[in-house]
Design an enzyme around this catalytic site. Structure first.
Site, PDB file in Angstrom:
ATOM      1  N   ASP A  67       0.715  -1.203   0.117  1.00 10.09           N
ATOM      2  CA  ASP A  67       0.092   0.051   0.148  1.00 10.09           C
ATOM      3  C   ASP A  67       0.706   1.235  -0.074  1.00 10.09           C
ATOM      4  OD1 ASP A  67       0.885  -0.420   2.710  1.00 10.09           O
ATOM      5  OD2 ASP A  67      -1.152  -0.950   3.265  1.00 10.09           O
ATOM      6  N   ASN A 134      -7.510  -2.542  14.146  1.00 11.51           N
ATOM      7  CA  ASN A 134      -9.074  -3.120  14.061  1.00 11.51           C
ATOM      8  C   ASN A 134      -9.121  -4.145  13.229  1.00 11.51           C
ATOM      9  OD1 ASN A 134      -7.898  -2.020  11.619  1.00 11.51           O
ATOM     10  ND2 ASN A 134      -9.337  -0.143  11.382  1.00 11.51           N
ATOM     11  N   GLU A 141      -9.707  -1.985   5.284  1.00 12.11           N
ATOM     12  CA  GLU A 141     -10.269  -1.692   6.559  1.00 12.11           C
ATOM     13  C   GLU A 141     -11.591  -2.483   6.768  1.00 12.11           C
ATOM     14  OE1 GLU A 141      -8.588   0.219   8.423  1.00 12.11           O
ATOM     15  OE2 GLU A 141      -8.256   2.055   7.764  1.00 12.11           O
TER      16      GLU A 141
HETATM   17  C1  F6R Z   1       1.241  -1.497   6.264  1.00 10.96           C
HETATM   18  C2  F6R Z   1       0.070  -2.128   6.412  1.00 10.96           C
HETATM   19  C3  F6R Z   1      -0.548  -2.070   7.458  1.00 10.96           C
HETATM   20  C4  F6R Z   1       0.257  -2.489   8.839  1.00 10.96           C
HETATM   21  C5  F6R Z   1      -0.695  -2.339   9.959  1.00 10.96           C
HETATM   22  C6  F6R Z   1       0.189  -2.463  11.224  1.00 10.96           C
HETATM   23  O1  F6R Z   1       2.026  -1.519   4.747  1.00 10.96           O
HETATM   24  O2  F6R Z   1      -0.330  -2.470   5.122  1.00 10.96           O
HETATM   25  O3  F6R Z   1      -1.680  -2.912   7.534  1.00 10.96           O
HETATM   26  O4  F6R Z   1       0.912  -3.802   8.570  1.00 10.96           O
HETATM   27  O5  F6R Z   1      -1.201  -1.169  10.155  1.00 10.96           O
HETATM   28  O6  F6R Z   1       1.049  -1.493  11.620  1.00 10.96           O
HETATM   29  P1  F6R Z   1       2.162  -1.507  12.542  1.00 10.96           P
HETATM   30  O7  F6R Z   1       3.023  -2.417  12.206  1.00 10.96           O
HETATM   31  O8  F6R Z   1       2.560  -0.224  12.577  1.00 10.96           O
HETATM   32  O9  F6R Z   1       1.440  -1.798  13.917  1.00 10.96           O
END
Ligand code: F6R
Length: 240
Positions: A67, A134, A141
């Site tokens: 992403d 979440n 999401e």
């Molecule tokens: C990042 C992504 C997100 C993160 C998720 C966890 O490329 O796709 O899904 O993996 O938000 O983020 P952290 O590792 O910062 O807790």
């Protein structure tokens, strides 16, 4: 689904790096799917160290990130392009042009061309994921359906809040992003999902031991044939 419970974050990161390295030894031309965020930073540091020492090579591999934010340039220090450059790409030996991230400012056309590019690469061999508080994977999401392909998303307030720690000011966190779809992720041959820390314990339990529902996007991974869930002791605290 394999559940691997490591002790500390460092142990989880080393085990994750070993799994990626084993994939690259078996399949030097592997297409890696990569994630940003705090979770994989330790794994990237271990991969950088092992590439430096010659234990692993990315010379024949390629990568596709999950992403990117919309509304900030790829050159911004807050972009996922910059994150990947800092934590991995500048430290390992991918060939120029072998690493890919979506163009956060390219709209629908960028979604289509990113999905097509992954398809032309033969889809992802090993997809690395983190999990949002979440339950999001990539920026898919919670919703009432599983999005199929790369698409534009409006980020949930809880994701904006969680990611604001990485920005100078919470008002600067982008509200939109481009992300691989759940369908894109599920086409990967193998998936490694990492989670660490107390804050992830509840969602880890819901995602991997609860109902499969688009309200918890990571729960769809229960339906994939080859998933490794790698946790530190804190994130594993609530699972059987
Ligand atoms: C990042 C992504 C997100 C993160 C998720 C966890 O490329 O796709 O899904 O993996 O938000 O983020 P952290 O590792 O910062 O807790």
């Amino acid at each position: 689904m394999d559940i691997v419970k490591a002790g500390t974050y460092e142990e989880m990161s080393e085990l994750a790096a070993e799994l990626v390295e084993a994939e690259l030894r078996e399949r030097p031309q592997a297409v890696l799917g990569l994630a940003t965020g705090s979770t994989p930073e330790g794994m990237y540091a271990a991969l950088a160290r092992d590439c430096e020492s010659g234990k692993v090579s990315f010379a024949e591999a390629s990568s596709y990130n999950l992403d990117e934010y919309c509304g900030i340039p790829a050159s911004s220090p807050d972009s996922y392009h910059a994150f990947m450059e800092e934590h991995l790409f500048s430290k390992v030996n991918f060939q120029p042009g072998a690493t890919h991230l979506p163009d956060g400012n390219g709209g629908e056309a960028a979604c289509e061309s990113y999905e097509k590019s992954i398809e032309q690469a033969g889809w992802v061999d090993l997809q690395v994921l983190g999990i949002g508080n979440n339950g999001h994977i990539g920026f898919n999401e919670p919703s009432d359906h599983f999005p199929v392909a790369t698409h534009l998303v409006k980020l949930k307030q809880e994701t904006i809040d969680a990611n604001s720690r990485l920005f100078e000011d919470a008002s600067l966190v982008p509200r939109e992003a481009i992300t691989m779809g759940i369908g894109t992720i599920m086409k990967a041959r193998r998936i490694l999902i990492l989670a660490n820390g107390d804050a992830k314990a509840e969602i880890v339990k819901r995602a991997f031991f609860g109902e499969v529902t688009p309200e918890v996007p990571a729960s769809v991974l229960q339906l994939h044939r080859d998933v490794t869930v790698m946790l530190d002791a804190r994130a594993a605290a609530l699972i059987p």
